[in-house]
Structures are given as structure tokens and as C-alpha cells.
Design a protein around this motif. Structure first.
Motif, PDB file in Angstrom:
ATOM      1  N   THR A  64       6.801   3.723   4.666  1.00 53.34           N
ATOM      2  CA  THR A  64       5.175   4.039   4.252  1.00 53.34           C
ATOM      3  C   THR A  64       4.597   3.805   5.791  1.00 53.34           C
ATOM      4  O   THR A  64       3.798   4.693   5.924  1.00 53.34           O
ATOM      5  N   ALA A  65       5.083   3.061   6.627  1.00 50.77           N
ATOM      6  CA  ALA A  65       4.256   3.120   7.899  1.00 50.77           C
ATOM      7  C   ALA A  65       4.475   4.411   8.782  1.00 50.77           C
ATOM      8  O   ALA A  65       3.537   4.916   9.351  1.00 50.77           O
ATOM      9  N   GLU A  66       5.643   4.770   8.786  1.00 51.37           N
ATOM     10  CA  GLU A  66       6.020   6.093   9.260  1.00 51.37           C
ATOM     11  C   GLU A  66       5.232   7.193   8.985  1.00 51.37           C
ATOM     12  O   GLU A  66       4.625   8.063   9.791  1.00 51.37           O
ATOM     13  N   LYS A  67       5.131   7.518   7.745  1.00 53.40           N
ATOM     14  CA  LYS A  67       4.405   8.490   7.145  1.00 53.40           C
ATOM     15  C   LYS A  67       2.842   8.206   7.501  1.00 53.40           C
ATOM     16  O   LYS A  67       2.225   9.201   7.955  1.00 53.40           O
ATOM     17  N   ALA A  68       2.418   7.181   7.236  1.00 54.05           N
ATOM     18  CA  ALA A  68       0.978   7.010   7.606  1.00 54.05           C
ATOM     19  C   ALA A  68       0.539   7.031   8.996  1.00 54.05           C
ATOM     20  O   ALA A  68      -0.583   7.414   9.479  1.00 54.05           O
ATOM     21  N   ALA A  69       1.518   6.614   9.734  1.00 51.12           N
ATOM     22  CA  ALA A  69       1.097   6.794  11.279  1.00 51.12           C
ATOM     23  C   ALA A  69       1.065   8.268  11.779  1.00 51.12           C
ATOM     24  O   ALA A  69       0.232   8.418  12.386  1.00 51.12           O
ATOM     25  N   THR A 107       1.836   8.189  17.587  1.00 50.65           N
ATOM     26  CA  THR A 107       3.121   8.606  17.774  1.00 50.65           C
ATOM     27  C   THR A 107       4.094   7.250  17.369  1.00 50.65           C
ATOM     28  O   THR A 107       3.626   6.338  17.225  1.00 50.65           O
ATOM     29  N   SER A 108       5.232   7.513  17.152  1.00 49.43           N
ATOM     30  CA  SER A 108       6.285   6.580  16.720  1.00 49.43           C
ATOM     31  C   SER A 108       6.576   5.426  17.828  1.00 49.43           C
ATOM     32  O   SER A 108       6.833   4.446  17.267  1.00 49.43           O
ATOM     33  N   SER A 109       6.114   6.044  18.957  1.00 50.52           N
ATOM     34  CA  SER A 109       6.107   4.727  19.947  1.00 50.52           C
ATOM     35  C   SER A 109       5.210   3.691  19.907  1.00 50.52           C
ATOM     36  O   SER A 109       5.243   2.745  20.347  1.00 50.52           O
ATOM     37  N   ARG A 110       4.248   3.970  18.897  1.00 47.07           N
ATOM     38  CA  ARG A 110       3.088   2.887  18.617  1.00 47.07           C
ATOM     39  C   ARG A 110       3.352   2.113  17.358  1.00 47.07           C
ATOM     40  O   ARG A 110       2.558   1.663  16.620  1.00 47.07           O
ATOM     41  N   VAL A 111       4.571   2.279  16.789  1.00 45.97           N
ATOM     42  CA  VAL A 111       5.129   1.607  15.892  1.00 45.97           C
ATOM     43  C   VAL A 111       5.955   0.363  16.028  1.00 45.97           C
ATOM     44  O   VAL A 111       7.126   0.980  16.964  1.00 45.97           O
ATOM     45  N   TYR A 144       0.806  -1.310  -0.004  1.00 37.45           N
ATOM     46  CA  TYR A 144       0.142   0.041   0.077  1.00 37.45           C
ATOM     47  C   TYR A 144       0.778   1.230  -0.221  1.00 37.45           C
ATOM     48  O   TYR A 144       1.775   1.195   0.473  1.00 37.45           O
ATOM     49  N   THR A 145       0.228   2.366  -0.620  1.00 39.07           N
ATOM     50  CA  THR A 145       0.778   3.697  -0.666  1.00 39.07           C
ATOM     51  C   THR A 145       0.555   4.150   0.818  1.00 39.07           C
ATOM     52  O   THR A 145      -0.365   3.559   1.672  1.00 39.07           O
ATOM     53  N   ALA A 146       1.172   5.233   1.352  1.00 37.39           N
ATOM     54  CA  ALA A 146       0.692   5.824   2.652  1.00 37.39           C
ATOM     55  C   ALA A 146      -0.795   6.509   2.725  1.00 37.39           C
ATOM     56  O   ALA A 146      -1.223   5.945   3.518  1.00 37.39           O
ATOM     57  N   ASP A 147      -1.281   6.826   1.522  1.00 35.04           N
ATOM     58  CA  ASP A 147      -2.518   7.251   1.604  1.00 35.04           C
ATOM     59  C   ASP A 147      -3.727   5.961   1.526  1.00 35.04           C
ATOM     60  O   ASP A 147      -4.569   6.333   2.642  1.00 35.04           O
ATOM     61  N   GLU A 148      -3.178   4.860   1.117  1.00 38.42           N
ATOM     62  CA  GLU A 148      -4.001   3.906   1.308  1.00 38.42           C
ATOM     63  C   GLU A 148      -4.074   3.300   2.788  1.00 38.42           C
ATOM     64  O   GLU A 148      -5.138   2.768   3.400  1.00 38.42           O
ATOM     65  N   LEU A 149      -2.882   3.377   3.385  1.00 41.24           N
ATOM     66  CA  LEU A 149      -2.690   2.686   4.661  1.00 41.24           C
ATOM     67  C   LEU A 149      -3.439   3.863   5.780  1.00 41.24           C
ATOM     68  O   LEU A 149      -4.196   3.254   6.679  1.00 41.24           O
ATOM     69  N   VAL A 150      -3.192   5.204   5.426  1.00 42.59           N
ATOM     70  CA  VAL A 150      -4.090   6.061   6.219  1.00 42.59           C
ATOM     71  C   VAL A 150      -5.541   5.805   6.378  1.00 42.59           C
ATOM     72  O   VAL A 150      -6.123   5.954   7.311  1.00 42.59           O
ATOM     73  N   TYR A 151      -6.101   5.727   4.999  1.00 40.80           N
ATOM     74  CA  TYR A 151      -7.422   5.207   4.930  1.00 40.80           C
ATOM     75  C   TYR A 151      -8.031   4.261   5.856  1.00 40.80           C
ATOM     76  O   TYR A 151      -8.957   4.259   6.548  1.00 40.80           O
ATOM     77  N   GLN A 152      -7.079   3.058   5.842  1.00 44.94           N
ATOM     78  CA  GLN A 152      -7.487   1.457   6.633  1.00 44.94           C
ATOM     79  C   GLN A 152      -7.270   2.058   8.149  1.00 44.94           C
ATOM     80  O   GLN A 152      -8.232   1.668   9.045  1.00 44.94           O
ATOM     81  N   LEU A 153      -6.171   2.868   8.573  1.00 47.69           N
ATOM     82  CA  LEU A 153      -5.920   3.157   9.887  1.00 47.69           C
ATOM     83  C   LEU A 153      -7.194   3.920  10.482  1.00 47.69           C
ATOM     84  O   LEU A 153      -7.738   3.837  11.686  1.00 47.69           O
TER      85      LEU A 153
END
Length: 591
Positions: A142-147, A153-157, A116-125
Motif C-alpha cells: 500500500t505504501a509503494e502504491k501511495a508513494a 520516489t522509492s528511495s524515500r520509503v 488505510y487503503t492507498a487512496d486514503e494514504l495518498v490523501y494524507q501524504l
């Protein structure tokens, strides 16, 4: 009106469907409990095998790692009842650990495509309100950007793998497990109340509807357990006379775990019947062939594009594939011709198809157990517990061997589309004033007297690209954001490898049309720009591989609905013209 209801004939079933526990979570069912349909495994083979290293993970280690991670997730993030955990990763040996650890805490898991792109992941999150992301080092950027965009926060990745020399700022799953195992229990795992497993959400898996963006399908713990028991029951997993699903064998886990087919059939069913799962992070033909030879793999679960490669690529003959005894194809129809070609390449292997969907927590049918090669064109045989009706185009109910839309009810039906009551009403139906819930599949099928299902056509507008669902409406909504697009319509065109690929019909904007009128070369640039616009924002199988074609207008009915069927016919003409041009070019080249 008389109704024919299709089921697996009683004379072909091994008996009535066994008891399905309704007070267990998935890890309790897979790791802790016993079920009479589960074969006794005396082989002590590992549950999981990491293909890159050959490292095996046994049941005791799997249980311990799952507990350790759950313990640290509660201590660190206070993950608990109905919190949502997102797993954004390719297949990994600790993927089941992350999944089942969340379930130990009463949480819900949503699995996301690592491409997924960051946009697609943001939609799901955002839709699922996920509060933690487990990702992989290959998907971390991608996960960093979407988060960040989703407010996490980065602590939840956290990172599932532990690449050599990794010194990043994110916790690895290994580190979380170790810390969790060093602590006294921080949570008390509860047993569900009787019947609660039927309503407690385990998974939010995404499925493309006919309109708009993908929808989150809410799947209960009970539904997954029911499907596992259905498959084990149909496959005679505890029978001494049936040897297809005996413990101690090896299955290739190449299908992605984020997809319902890989998640339920490969991860849960094959663990339940005592196979070792060789975890393949990313599919390649050479990697698949090497894994079969190295690990003496017995069962392959694939989609048609993978079988195309096995059947046709010349490098296959260089490998020893004699260990393969079974191949199941799913996610898209497998042609009779391709089935025959596969059998010629791997004569030791049985082959058949399964049919299902996310909304039915996977399989409605399974490859026949009584033959080596299923009836050509068949999508498999109905599993016990599933009841089907077929609705004809004239609104009447179909009988045997009559085509119509498949509508099904059974113990594996999903609960709903999460936070989407309108879409839920369109797919989950009630008939005759009764409380039974039926799932409308959108597929045109025929069913014969022995319960074999033959998929005739897809009635809904969804495309199937390499087995993945692609909603034309999602791509159309995105395309309308391009400044050179005034209107558009996306249809599928046949493709030997992918099954079908998206083709966009586009009405250029006034400004774009003026530029193209002034400079004929501008048309090429506009098409390339439109293709890139999708490429940069959508996962690979949603890209416009079929190309872009310009039209003066998009045909619509008086209410404004796209008349997609007209453009499907036009797409066939375009494809025929392309094929003729390519054939002519080859002929001239030979001369």
C-alpha cells in the motif's frame, strides 16, 4: 450573562500545575531533560519490550538509535526544519525511534493508520506534503502504491521492521541506524527559543470533522509535554504514598501509536513515568491475554470493544491476570454494566475512564486516583490546568450537573486544522473579546462539583466505531461516486462490540431502480455492490457493517442540509425489526 467555569477543585488537586517547558522538543523532554514531576527510576527496566521476542530496549539504546536514524535521515534525505515525515505502520519497537529522530531534526511527524487503503494514504501524504514514509513490511504494498501516486520516489520509503530473509529494495530502519551511527554528526540539534515550543508543530494527527474528509490537527511540542505533565501531576507520580504510577511497572502498548490516545498517553506519558512498554503490533484477545501472563503486565489502556472481550469471552478465565492493577478506558464511553463485568473478571484491577480528543492533544480527564472503581458512567476527573464551560441548547451557560456542549481551554489545545482556516474557525473559538482560545468538543456533557465529567451524547455527526472517528460526510461523498447511488445519508446504529457501525440509506439511481423493478433479486446485488464499493476503498472501521437500506428520497431542510435525525430514528426502527426477526428465528430453531 454569568458563566460557570469548571476546573479540578483545588482541594482535590495535588497543587498548582507545574512548569511546562516551552523551549524543548519532545525527544529532548522525554530522552534528555529532567522535570520535577518525573519520578526517579531506580529499577533499570527497559523502556520498550518487543512482545514477539521479549527483547528489551533500554534508555541508552533508545537514545543512540534515535540519534543514528536522525543522522542518516539528514545525510540521505536532507530532512530538516518543518519537513514532514509519515509513519505508516502498526506498533513496532522502533516506532518511537522514527518519531523522535524526525523531531531531532526539527521535522514534523504525521502518523497514518496501517489499515488505510492507498487512496486514503495518498490523501494524507498530499495534505501534509510528506517527503518520507516509514512503513512496515505488512503495509509495504500500500505504501509503494501511495508513494507513487503522491510523487515520492522509492528511495524515500523505508521499512521499520527487518523481517528474516528480507532482501527488498527498501532500506530498513536497522540499516539506516547503523549507517547513521557510523558517520560523524551531519546535523546540529538546536534548542528552541523561549516560547517557541508553543507554536512549533510536532504532529499532524488526523481527526474526522463533521463535513468532508479527515482534517490534519496541528499539535505543538508544548501541548504534548503539557498533557504528560498534567497526567503525571494528577497521578501523583512522584509521591511515595501513591503507588499507581510508580516506575518499574509494565504497561501493554496495544493501542495503535498512530492514534492520539496510544501516541501521547501510552508512548509519551508511560515512558515519562518509568514504565516498560510491551509493544503489541496488532490486537487480538489471545495475544493480549498471553502478553499479560508472560510479561506480568500491570496497566492496561484499552477501548470499550477490547473490554467487551475481556469481560465476556470465556477463554479469559484460562489465563492468570492477577498482575493487572489498573485499566483505563478511552476513545468512547464505557457503560456501567461493562465496568461491573470487567471488575468481576479481573478483581485485582482498578478501572476508570479518560476523556479527550485529538484537538486537545488527548486527555482532558483521567481516572480518579482516590478510588479503585470510578463513579459508574463517569468519563474521569478534570486534569489541573483545564478550564471548561458548558453551553446549553438555549445559548445560556450551564451550571453544575446541567447538560450542554463542552467547550474547553487549556495548555494542550491544538494550534489549528492544518491548511484549513474555515474548519479551524468552527472548532477553535474566542469569547468575550478575549485572546483566550477555546476548543469546541461537539460532545454533550455534565460536570459535577468534584470535576467528574459525564458524557451524555455526541452533538456532532461523527460516529465512533471501535473508538475510531468516522465522518458520515466522508462516506456519503464516496458513495455518490457509485453509479447506482443517486443520493445517500449515513448514520450510526448501536453495536455491542463496536459501539456503533455505519448504516447507509441510499436512493437508487434511475437505472438501478429499473433493474430492480424488472428483477427483485437485483436489489440484493445492488446492495452488495455498494457495500463492496466502500470495502475496497476505505479502512475496515469505515465499512458499511450496518448494511444498506433503500429509500425513495433523503429528507432535507429547505437549504438542502440532511435531516439526519429523522434517519437516525428510522435506523432504530430497522434495528428493532432486525432484532425481532433474529429472536424469532432462534425460537423456531429451538422448536
Amino acid at each position: 450573562m454569568s458563566v460557570t467555569e469548571f476546573t479540578l477543585p483545588s482541594n482535590l488537586a495535588p497543587g498548582p500545575l507545574p512548569h511546562i517547558p516551552d523551549n524543548l522538543t519532545l525527544p529532548q523532554f522525554i530522552l534528555d531533560a529532567w522535570h520535577p514531576n518525573r519520578p526517579v527510576n531506580t529499577h533499570l527496566n527497559p523502556v520498550l519490550i518487543e512482545d514477539s521476542t521479549g527483547r528489551g530496549v533500554g534508555l541508552s539504546e533508545l537514545r543512540a538509535r534515535t540519534f543514528g536514524l536522525a543522522n542518516e535521515m539528514r545525510a540521505r534525505w536532507n530532512i530538516g526544519e518543518n519537513d514532514v515525515v509519515c509513519i505508516f505502520s502498526p506498533n513496532h519497537v522502533d516506532y518511537p525511534v522514527a518519531l523522535w529522530a524526525a523531531h531531532r531534526l526539527g521535522a514534523i511527524v504525521t502518523t497514518a493508520n496501517p489499515a488505510y487503503t492507498a487512496d486514503e494514504l495518498v490523501y494524507q501524504l498530499n495534505l501534509t506534503k510528506a517527503s518520507v514514509i516509514f512503513t512496515h513490511s505488512s503495509s509495504l504494498l500500500t505504501a509503494e502504491k501511495a508513494a507513487r501516486e503522491a510523487g515520492l520516489t522509492s528511495s524515500r520509503v523505508a521499512v521499520l521492521d527487518s523481517p528474516e530473509g528480507y532482501a527488498g529494495n527498501y532500506s530498513t530502519l536497522d540499516r539506516l541506524v547503523a549507517e547513521g551511527l557510523s558517520k560523524l554528526p551531519t546535523f546540529e540539534e538546536r534548542r528552541l527559543n523561549p516560547g517557541e515550543g508553543k507554536t512549533k508543530i510536532a504532529l499532524l494527527n488526523f481527526s474526522s470533522g463533521t463535513t468532508g474528509k479527515p482534517k490534519a490537527v496541528a499539535i505543538a511540542h508544548y501541548a504534548v509535554m503539557a498533557n504528560v505533565i498534567q497526567m503525571a501531576h494528577y497521578g501523583r507520580a512522584t509521591s511515595e504514598s501513591s503507588r499507581r504510577y510508580r516506575p518499574g511497572q509494565v504497561v501493554l502498548a496495544a493501542l495503535p501509536f498512530y492514534h492520539i490516545y496510544g501516541l501521547i498517553v501510552v508512548m509519551h506519558f508511560y515512558t515519562f513515568v518509568g514504565f516498560s512498554l510491551v509493544i503489541m503490533p496488532k490486537f487480538s484477545l489471545e495475544g493480549l491475554l498471553d502478553d499479560i501472563q508472560r510479561f506480568r503486565i500491570n496497566h492496561l489502556l484499552l477501548v470499550p470493544p477490547m473490554i467487551v472481550l475481556l469481560a465476556k469471552n470465556p477463554i479469559v478465565t484460562k489465563y492468570d491476570l492477577a498482575s493487572v492493577t489498573m485499566c483505563m478506558s478511552g476513545a468512547a464511553p464505557l457503560s456501567a454494566e461493562l465496568t461491573s463485568q470487567y471488575c468481576e473478571r479481573i478483581p485485582t484491577s482498578a478501572i476508570g475512564q479518560g476523556y479527550g480528543m485529538t484537538e486537545t492533544a488527548t486527555t482532558l480527564t483521567f481516572p480518579r486516583i482516590d478510588v479503585k472503581v470510578d463513579t459508574l458512567g463517569s468519563g474521569g476527573q478534570l486534569l489541573a490546568g483545564n478550564i471548561c464551560r458548558i453551553l446549553k441548547a438555549d445559548g445560556k451557560w450551564a451550571g453544575y450537573n446541567e447538560p450542554g456542549e463542552l467547550i474547553v481551554k487549556g495548555p494542550t489545545a491544538a494550534l489549528c486544522y492544518f491548511n484549513n482556516p474555515e474548519a479551524t474557525k468552527e472548532t477553535f473559538l474566542y469569547f468575550d473579546g478575549k485572546p483566550d482560545r477555546w476548543v469546541r468538543t461537539g460532545d454533550e456533557v455534565k460536570i459535577n462539583e468534584i470535576g467528574e465529567v459525564f458524557v451524555v451524547d455526541r452533538m456532532k455527526e461523527i460516529l465512533k466505531v471501535r473508538g475510531f472517528q468516522v465522518a458520515p460526510a466522508e462516506l456519503e461523498g464516496h458513495l455518490l461516486g457509485h453509479p447506482d447511488v443517486a443520493d445517500c445519508c449515513v448514520v450510526g446504529i448501536p453495536d455491542e462490540y463496536s459501539g456503533e457501525v455505519p448504516l447507509a440509506f441510499v436512493v437508487p439511481s434511475h437505472a438501478a431502480q429499473n433493474r430492480m423493478n424488472s428483477d427483485p433479486q437485483e436489489a440484493i446485488k445492488v446492495k452488495e455492490s455498494i457495500v463492496k464499493f466502500v470495502h475496497d476503498h476505505k479502512v475496515h472501521y469505515k465499512r458499511l457493517t450496518g448494511g444498506v437500506e433503500f429509500l425513495d428520497s433523503i429528507p432535507k431542510n429547505p437549504s438542502g442540509k440532511l435531516l439526519r435525525r429523522f434517519l437516525r430514528e428510522k435506523a432504530k426502527e430497522i434495528l428493532a425489526a432486525r432484532t425481532a426477526t433474529a429472536t424469532s428465528a432462534k425460537s423456531k430453531a429451538k422448536l
